[in-house]
Scaffold this motif. Structure first.
Motif, PDB file in Angstrom:
ATOM      1  N   GLY A  36       0.787  -1.228   0.000  1.00 23.57           N
ATOM      2  CA  GLY A  36       0.000   0.000   0.000  1.00 23.57           C
ATOM      3  C   GLY A  36       0.815   1.272   0.000  1.00 23.57           C
ATOM      4  N   LYS A  37       2.129   1.169  -0.187  1.00 20.67           N
ATOM      5  CA  LYS A  37       2.981   2.351  -0.090  1.00 20.67           C
ATOM      6  C   LYS A  37       3.810   2.556  -1.351  1.00 20.67           C
ATOM      7  N   ALA A  38       4.191   3.810  -1.600  1.00 25.20           N
ATOM      8  CA  ALA A  38       5.053   4.139  -2.723  1.00 25.20           C
ATOM      9  C   ALA A  38       5.990   5.277  -2.325  1.00 25.20           C
ATOM     10  N   LEU A  39       7.210   5.216  -2.825  1.00 21.88           N
ATOM     11  CA  LEU A  39       8.214   6.236  -2.560  1.00 21.88           C
ATOM     12  C   LEU A  39       8.319   7.147  -3.771  1.00 21.88           C
ATOM     13  N   ILE A  40       8.101   8.437  -3.558  1.00 22.18           N
ATOM     14  CA  ILE A  40       8.209   9.439  -4.618  1.00 22.18           C
ATOM     15  C   ILE A  40       9.514  10.203  -4.408  1.00 22.18           C
ATOM     16  N   ARG A  41      10.333  10.300  -5.477  1.00 24.75           N
ATOM     17  CA  ARG A  41      11.629  10.973  -5.339  1.00 24.75           C
ATOM     18  C   ARG A  41      11.861  11.937  -6.500  1.00 24.75           C
ATOM     19  N   LEU A  42      12.597  12.999  -6.208  1.00 21.87           N
ATOM     20  CA  LEU A  42      12.888  14.024  -7.212  1.00 21.87           C
ATOM     21  C   LEU A  42      14.291  14.568  -6.977  1.00 21.87           C
ATOM     22  N   LEU A  52       4.150  17.638  -2.464  1.00 19.64           N
ATOM     23  CA  LEU A  52       3.402  16.730  -3.334  1.00 19.64           C
ATOM     24  C   LEU A  52       1.917  16.925  -3.072  1.00 19.64           C
ATOM     25  N   VAL A  53       1.132  17.014  -4.151  1.00 18.42           N
ATOM     26  CA  VAL A  53      -0.323  17.050  -4.029  1.00 18.42           C
ATOM     27  C   VAL A  53      -0.888  15.915  -4.880  1.00 18.42           C
ATOM     28  N   GLY A  54      -2.007  15.353  -4.435  1.00 13.80           N
ATOM     29  CA  GLY A  54      -2.604  14.249  -5.178  1.00 13.80           C
ATOM     30  C   GLY A  54      -4.018  13.974  -4.727  1.00 13.80           C
ATOM     31  N   ASP A  55      -4.664  13.050  -5.419  1.00 14.00           N
ATOM     32  CA  ASP A  55      -6.055  12.749  -5.092  1.00 14.00           C
ATOM     33  C   ASP A  55      -6.179  11.813  -3.894  1.00 14.00           C
ATOM     34  N   PHE A  56      -5.063  11.513  -3.238  1.00 13.35           N
ATOM     35  CA  PHE A  56      -5.068  10.672  -2.044  1.00 13.35           C
ATOM     36  C   PHE A  56      -4.823  11.487  -0.776  1.00 13.35           C
ATOM     37  N   THR A  57      -4.692  12.794  -0.903  1.00 13.37           N
ATOM     38  CA  THR A  57      -4.430  13.631   0.262  1.00 13.37           C
ATOM     39  C   THR A  57      -5.183  14.952   0.141  1.00 13.37           C
ATOM     40  N   SER A  65      14.774  16.555   2.050  1.00 12.48           N
ATOM     41  CA  SER A  65      15.998  16.504   1.253  1.00 12.48           C
ATOM     42  C   SER A  65      17.076  15.707   1.978  1.00 12.48           C
ATOM     43  N   ASP A  66      17.881  14.970   1.196  1.00 14.14           N
ATOM     44  CA  ASP A  66      18.995  14.228   1.791  1.00 14.14           C
ATOM     45  C   ASP A  66      20.272  15.062   1.837  1.00 14.14           C
ATOM     46  N   GLY A  67      20.189  16.322   1.442  1.00 13.27           N
ATOM     47  CA  GLY A  67      21.352  17.191   1.429  1.00 13.27           C
ATOM     48  C   GLY A  67      22.181  17.091   0.166  1.00 13.27           C
ATOM     49  N   GLN A  68      21.874  16.118  -0.690  1.00 11.77           N
ATOM     50  CA  GLN A  68      22.597  15.929  -1.948  1.00 11.77           C
ATOM     51  C   GLN A  68      21.712  16.248  -3.162  1.00 11.77           C
ATOM     52  N   GLY A  69      20.575  16.886  -2.895  1.00  8.51           N
ATOM     53  CA  GLY A  69      19.698  17.288  -3.987  1.00  8.51           C
ATOM     54  C   GLY A  69      18.538  16.358  -4.254  1.00  8.51           C
ATOM     55  N   ILE A  70      18.469  15.246  -3.540  1.00  7.25           N
ATOM     56  CA  ILE A  70      17.368  14.301  -3.740  1.00  7.25           C
ATOM     57  C   ILE A  70      16.309  14.518  -2.664  1.00  7.25           C
ATOM     58  N   TRP A  71      15.083  14.771  -3.110  1.00  7.36           N
ATOM     59  CA  TRP A  71      13.934  14.962  -2.227  1.00  7.36           C
ATOM     60  C   TRP A  71      13.058  13.718  -2.300  1.00  7.36           C
ATOM     61  N   LYS A  72      12.470  13.356  -1.170  1.00  2.07           N
ATOM     62  CA  LYS A  72      11.654  12.148  -1.183  1.00  2.07           C
ATOM     63  C   LYS A  72      10.549  12.215  -0.136  1.00  2.07           C
ATOM     64  N   THR A  73       9.513  11.413  -0.376  1.00  6.55           N
ATOM     65  CA  THR A  73       8.453  11.192   0.599  1.00  6.55           C
ATOM     66  C   THR A  73       7.798   9.864   0.302  1.00  6.55           C
ATOM     67  N   GLU A  74       7.233   9.277   1.312  1.00  2.00           N
ATOM     68  CA  GLU A  74       6.501   8.017   1.156  1.00  2.00           C
ATOM     69  C   GLU A  74       5.016   8.294   1.304  1.00  2.00           C
ATOM     70  N   ILE A  75       4.226   7.770   0.370  1.00  2.00           N
ATOM     71  CA  ILE A  75       2.772   7.902   0.473  1.00  2.00           C
ATOM     72  C   ILE A  75       2.181   6.560   0.873  1.00  2.00           C
ATOM     73  N   GLY A  76       1.078   6.626   1.609  1.00  2.00           N
ATOM     74  CA  GLY A  76       0.401   5.413   2.034  1.00  2.00           C
ATOM     75  C   GLY A  76       0.490   5.211   3.534  1.00  2.00           C
ATOM     76  N   PRO A  77      -0.101   4.109   3.986  1.00  2.00           N
ATOM     77  CA  PRO A  77      -0.707   3.042   3.162  1.00  2.00           C
ATOM     78  C   PRO A  77      -2.026   3.483   2.525  1.00  2.00           C
ATOM     79  N   LEU A  78      -2.206   3.104   1.264  1.00  2.00           N
ATOM     80  CA  LEU A  78      -3.396   3.425   0.491  1.00  2.00           C
ATOM     81  C   LEU A  78      -4.048   2.136  -0.006  1.00  2.00           C
ATOM     82  N   ARG A  79      -5.334   2.209  -0.225  1.00  2.77           N
ATOM     83  CA  ARG A  79      -6.044   1.089  -0.831  1.00  2.77           C
ATOM     84  C   ARG A  79      -5.495   0.876  -2.244  1.00  2.77           C
ATOM     85  N   PRO A  80      -5.238  -0.361  -2.664  1.00  3.99           N
ATOM     86  CA  PRO A  80      -4.744  -0.588  -4.016  1.00  3.99           C
ATOM     87  C   PRO A  80      -5.635   0.071  -5.066  1.00  3.99           C
TER      88      PRO A  80
END
Length: 369
Positions: A36-42, A52-57, A65-80
């Protein structure tokens, strides 16, 4: 000499490419990060804030940020299911560049992410016979321009000679005729239902219900309703009936739509009740001032003692948290006042494709019985 020059240039190009490599080159997004989870990275090394905006929130989700330019977040748990999202980088809305799965609208594009699970089987690509989905251009006498619609033909249509019932399926505001076949998953839903023997094979017409407007002009739902009704009756129905092997009796025609498309469906069904025996309204109703004019505009149908006998199915569905619930309730009250019969289903959730795909999967098997 020419060969030496070519080798030198290729080597220089390779070196430049290697020197310009960044952590974003091998970045993957989205990634499954658990049930039920997904990792979004940029990769955005110069950004100071990413959301991040979406139809689940209901509220934007901040990426870290990890300090090296990579941003991330985990979404979920969501219904499949299939969900849409976009990123906001320092106030500017943008796509996830690593995710090629998108949904387009008339003025925006969003990414799509799948949370896999058995619940999505009805809308997934399965090993069953598949129909064809076509982009069909036609001349609109109503608008004086070329317009496009998507048309689904069932498996076996090309090699057969049979005529089929026809289902007109309408999208909502902000989308175009591609909505139901992309994020709506309509073609796969029909394929799976036909393969399971749950529906009769049918031709499905998905027109563009969004009417052209002048830049900066507020959306006028009543005007769009009237223009669409004219185009549907004068241009789309004749084009479909001339170009496809479809049956033309009211008993072999259905129409349904979500949100704006539901509003348009109500208009067509109450203005021309003789055309469609089956109708579906998803997450909709008479919006704003249109509810005040409805009793007058549709008085003939509302007061027709034979209206109910002309409909085998008038189905209305909406989520409990849908923001158009008030319009929906006022519409139901109007139908009740005039003793118009309908089937009503209230589900969990709000104004999202998550509900509309489920409604389509439930509504379609009731057609042409």
């Amino acid at each position: 000499m020419k060969s030496l020059l070519l080798i030198t240039c290729l080597a220089a190009g390779y070196t430049a490419t290697a020197q310009n490599r960044t952590p974003g080159d091998t970045l993957r997004s989205p990634l499954s990060s658990g049930p039920g989870k997904a990792l979004i990275r940029l990769y955005a090394p110069k950004a100071s804030e990413v959301k991040l905006v979406g139809d689940f929130t209901r509220t934007p989700i901040a990426l870290t940020s990890d300090g090296q330019g990579i941003w991330k977040t985990e979404i979920g748990p969501l219904r499949p299911d299939y969900y849409t999202y976009t990123l906001i980088v320092d106030g500017v809305r943008t796509l996830d560049p690593k995710n090629a799965s998108i949904k387009q609208g008339i003025a925006s594009v969003e990414n799509v992410v799948l949370i896999p699970g058995s619940e999505t089987a009805f809308e997934d690509v399965q090993n069953v016979p598949h129909g064809e989905l076509r982009q069909v251009w036609y001349s609109s006498s109503t608008l004086g321009r070329m317009r496009r619609m998507h048309v689904y033909t069932p498996p076996g249509y090309e090699k057969g000679r049979d005529s089929y019932p026809v289902f007109y399926l309408l999208h909502g505001a902000g989308d175009d005729d591609s909505g139901w076949s992309t994020i709506g998953r309509a073609g796969f839903i029909f394929d799976n239902l036909i393969a399971a023997g749950k529906i009769k094979p049918m031709v499905v017409v998905m027109p563009n219900g969004s009417m052209p407007t002048e830049p900066g002009t507020p959306l006028n739902m009543s005007r769009m309703r009237d223009l669409f009704s004219s185009e549907l009756l004068k241009d789309i129905l004749p084009r479909v009936e001339a170009g496809y092997r479809v049956k033309t009796s009211p008993a072999d025609r259905a129409i349904a739509g979500l949100s704006m498309g539901g509003f348009q469906t109500l208009d067509v069904v109450l203005s021309r009740p003789e055309l469609f025996t089956y109708a579906g309204v998803f997450s909709s109703g008479f919006f704003g001032p249109s509810i005040d004019e409805a009793e007058t505009k549709y008085s003939k149908s509302l007061n027709d003692k034979d209206f109910n006998s002309k409909k085998k199915l008038f189905w209305i569905g909406i989520g409990k948290d849908d923001f158009v619930m008030e319009a929906n309730r006022k519409t139901l009250a109007l139908l009740d006042k005039h003793q118009i019969r309908y089937q009503y289903k209230e589900t969990e959730g709000g104004h999202t494709w998550i509900n509309w795909r489920q409604y389509l999967n439930e509504f379609t098997p009731m057609l042409f019985r």
